[in-house]
Write an enzyme that holds these catalytic residues in place. Structure first.
Site, mmCIF file in Angstrom:
data_model
loop_
_atom_site.group_PDB
_atom_site.id
_atom_site.type_symbol
_atom_site.label_atom_id
_atom_site.label_comp_id
_atom_site.label_asym_id
_atom_site.label_seq_id
_atom_site.Cartn_x
_atom_site.Cartn_y
_atom_site.Cartn_z
ATOM 1 N N ARG A 289 -25.400 4.568 -27.254
ATOM 2 C CA ARG A 289 -24.683 4.497 -28.887
ATOM 3 C C ARG A 289 -25.994 4.114 -30.002
ATOM 4 N NH1 ARG A 289 -18.851 2.254 -27.966
ATOM 5 N NH2 ARG A 289 -17.782 2.139 -30.221
ATOM 6 N N ARG B 135 -3.221 2.908 -34.079
ATOM 7 C CA ARG B 135 -4.208 2.874 -32.590
ATOM 8 C C ARG B 135 -3.385 1.792 -31.539
ATOM 9 N NH1 ARG B 135 -9.587 3.011 -29.666
ATOM 10 N NH2 ARG B 135 -10.320 1.940 -31.122
ATOM 11 N N ARG C 253 -4.981 -4.099 -31.886
ATOM 12 C CA ARG C 253 -6.924 -4.388 -31.108
ATOM 13 C C ARG C 253 -7.234 -5.332 -32.664
ATOM 14 N NH1 ARG C 253 -10.443 0.208 -28.603
ATOM 15 N NH2 ARG C 253 -11.894 -1.009 -29.869
ATOM 16 N N LYS D 212 -11.869 9.684 -27.693
ATOM 17 C CA LYS D 212 -12.850 9.577 -26.434
ATOM 18 C C LYS D 212 -11.746 8.794 -25.530
ATOM 19 C CE LYS D 212 -15.695 7.508 -28.398
ATOM 20 N NZ LYS D 212 -15.685 6.763 -29.571
ATOM 21 N N ARG E 75 -16.729 -0.291 -38.598
ATOM 22 C CA ARG E 75 -17.429 0.748 -37.590
ATOM 23 C C ARG E 75 -17.758 1.855 -37.578
ATOM 24 N NH1 ARG E 75 -12.098 -0.418 -34.489
ATOM 25 N NH2 ARG E 75 -12.963 0.910 -32.605
HETATM 26 P P1 ADP Z 1 -11.693 6.716 -29.521
HETATM 27 O O1 ADP Z 1 -11.941 5.851 -27.587
HETATM 28 O O2 ADP Z 1 -13.040 7.668 -28.928
HETATM 29 O O3 ADP Z 1 -11.585 5.545 -29.815
HETATM 30 P P2 ADP Z 1 -8.948 7.344 -28.195
HETATM 31 O O4 ADP Z 1 -8.929 7.608 -27.885
HETATM 32 O O5 ADP Z 1 -8.450 5.645 -28.497
HETATM 33 O O6 ADP Z 1 -10.581 7.196 -29.754
HETATM 34 O O7 ADP Z 1 -7.919 7.169 -30.069
HETATM 35 C C1 ADP Z 1 -7.805 6.785 -30.957
HETATM 36 C C2 ADP Z 1 -6.362 7.171 -32.005
HETATM 37 O O8 ADP Z 1 -6.131 8.110 -32.056
HETATM 38 C C3 ADP Z 1 -5.557 6.872 -30.799
HETATM 39 O O9 ADP Z 1 -4.352 5.828 -31.377
HETATM 40 C C4 ADP Z 1 -5.062 7.728 -30.354
HETATM 41 O O10 ADP Z 1 -3.487 8.163 -29.367
HETATM 42 C C5 ADP Z 1 -4.675 8.918 -31.514
HETATM 43 N N1 ADP Z 1 -5.632 10.306 -31.214
HETATM 44 C C6 ADP Z 1 -6.157 10.427 -30.058
HETATM 45 N N2 ADP Z 1 -6.182 11.574 -30.200
HETATM 46 C C7 ADP Z 1 -5.653 12.174 -30.930
HETATM 47 C C8 ADP Z 1 -6.094 13.653 -31.507
HETATM 48 N N3 ADP Z 1 -5.923 14.572 -30.655
HETATM 49 N N4 ADP Z 1 -4.236 13.763 -32.404
HETATM 50 C C9 ADP Z 1 -3.702 12.698 -33.138
HETATM 51 N N5 ADP Z 1 -3.920 11.354 -32.535
HETATM 52 C C10 ADP Z 1 -5.103 11.356 -31.295
HETATM 53 P P1 AMP Z 2 -15.082 0.533 -28.638
HETATM 54 O O1 AMP Z 2 -14.197 0.656 -27.492
HETATM 55 O O2 AMP Z 2 -16.176 2.206 -27.404
HETATM 56 O O3 AMP Z 2 -14.365 1.649 -29.864
HETATM 57 O O4 AMP Z 2 -16.763 -0.699 -28.440
HETATM 58 C C1 AMP Z 2 -15.488 -1.904 -29.277
HETATM 59 C C2 AMP Z 2 -16.535 -2.281 -29.670
HETATM 60 O O5 AMP Z 2 -17.570 -2.646 -28.594
HETATM 61 C C3 AMP Z 2 -17.750 -1.715 -30.821
HETATM 62 O O6 AMP Z 2 -17.673 -1.890 -31.611
HETATM 63 C C4 AMP Z 2 -18.979 -2.820 -30.068
HETATM 64 O O7 AMP Z 2 -18.629 -3.580 -31.633
HETATM 65 C C5 AMP Z 2 -18.659 -2.927 -28.820
HETATM 66 N N1 AMP Z 2 -19.695 -2.060 -28.024
HETATM 67 C C6 AMP Z 2 -18.503 -0.900 -26.680
HETATM 68 N N2 AMP Z 2 -19.954 -0.058 -26.533
HETATM 69 C C7 AMP Z 2 -21.231 -0.157 -27.359
HETATM 70 C C8 AMP Z 2 -22.474 -0.015 -27.155
HETATM 71 N N3 AMP Z 2 -22.890 1.321 -26.083
HETATM 72 N N4 AMP Z 2 -23.260 -0.400 -27.929
HETATM 73 C C9 AMP Z 2 -23.277 -1.502 -28.672
HETATM 74 N N5 AMP Z 2 -22.104 -2.299 -28.577
HETATM 75 C C10 AMP Z 2 -20.780 -1.791 -28.011
#
Ligand code: ADP
Ligand code: AMP
Length: 214
Positions: A88, A127, A160, A13, A171
């Site tokens: 969520r 990541r 992170r 995302k 998660r």
């Molecule tokens: P989200 O915001 O949904 O939690 P991220 O955008 O942070 O996910 O992506 C999670 C990890 O996967 C990051 O390290 C990113 O660089 C990697 N990633 C994202 N999209 C792809 C893809 N299409 N193929 C391989 N790795 C990806």
């Molecule tokens: P994310 O970066 O979106 O993966 O969010 C990191 C963490 O923040 C999650 O694992 C939750 O603990 C909290 N969080 C983010 N967005 C929400 C939401 N919409 N509702 C509840 N918790 C959230």
């Protein structure tokens, strides 16, 4: 246009958000990024959120909804916003839809990124995230040009705390139990575009652009 970017943690995302916001000229609202900013600044809200984030649990709806409501009234959101990681839960979705309706707005698209759990674990544990601007990288698939330095802002790129393997599993469980069911609530209310997130980053981006062109 208001757009929801939906999918499990690690689906991509954050990675896709910049391009979507550029194409639609809307701001990116990531509730996870907002909490991380509070954590970094050591605010009371950050302390509260930390106890949930570190366990892989959701922050309570009342807290999240207040944050999103106060962000949505800012002027840059008047023409729409990209919501990443929100809603969520069903109560969060209800709050969002009620607020948009009160403004004569509606969700124009839900982009649902689908990725298998095994791939998600590998993505999240590899990541790396910029401490300054929140940009995300991956040690193998998308590394920064210079090790440990952000391409965008030269900030420090680190892992992170909630991307450790145990917290990642918690998660994914939280997603399955509490967030995945939100899709059934969204489906009759907005156009849902399911995208194969398990493709190269550029391919996912072009599939999203095609879906948004409708
Ligand atoms: P989200 O915001 O949904 O939690 P991220 O955008 O942070 O996910 O992506 C999670 C990890 O996967 C990051 O390290 C990113 O660089 C990697 N990633 C994202 N999209 C792809 C893809 N299409 N193929 C391989 N790795 C990806
Ligand atoms: P994310 O970066 O979106 O993966 O969010 C990191 C963490 O923040 C999650 O694992 C939750 O603990 C909290 N969080 C983010 N967005 C929400 C939401 N919409 N509702 C509840 N918790 C959230």
């Amino acid at each position: 246009m208001d757009v929801i970017l939906f999918g499990p943690p690690g689906a991509g995302k954050g990675t896709q958000a910049t391009a979507i916001c550029g194409t639609l000229s809307i701001p990116h609202i990531s509730t996870g990024d907002i909490f991380r900013k509070h954590l970094k600044e050591g605010t009371e809200l950050g302390q509260l959120a930390r106890s949930f984030i570190d366990k892989g649990q959701l922050v309570p709806d009342s807290v999240v909804c207040d944050i999103v409501a106060s962000r949505l009234v800012e002027t840059d959101c008047a023409g729409g916003a990209l919501l990443d990681g929100f809603p969520r839960t069903v109560p969060q979705a209800e709050m969002l839809y009620a607020w948009l309706e009160s403004q004569g707005r509606q969700v124009g698209a839900v982009i649902n990124l689908q990725v298998d759990d095994a791939v998600l674990v590998a993505r999240l544990s590899g990541r790396r995230t910029c401490l300054s601007c929140g940009a995300t990288y991956h040690v193998e698939h998308n590394p920064p040009a210079e090790n440990g330095k952000c391409d965008r802002c030269e900030g420090d790129v680190v892992q992170r705390k909630d991307d450790s393997e145990d917290t990642v599993r918690a998660r994914l469980q939280t997603y399955a139990n509490e967030t995945a069911p939100v899709l059934a609530w969204l489906t009759p209310r907005s156009p849902v575009h399911s995208i194969h997130g398990n493709q190269a980053i550029n391919q996912v981006q072009s599939d999203i652009e095609e879906a948004l062109r409708g």
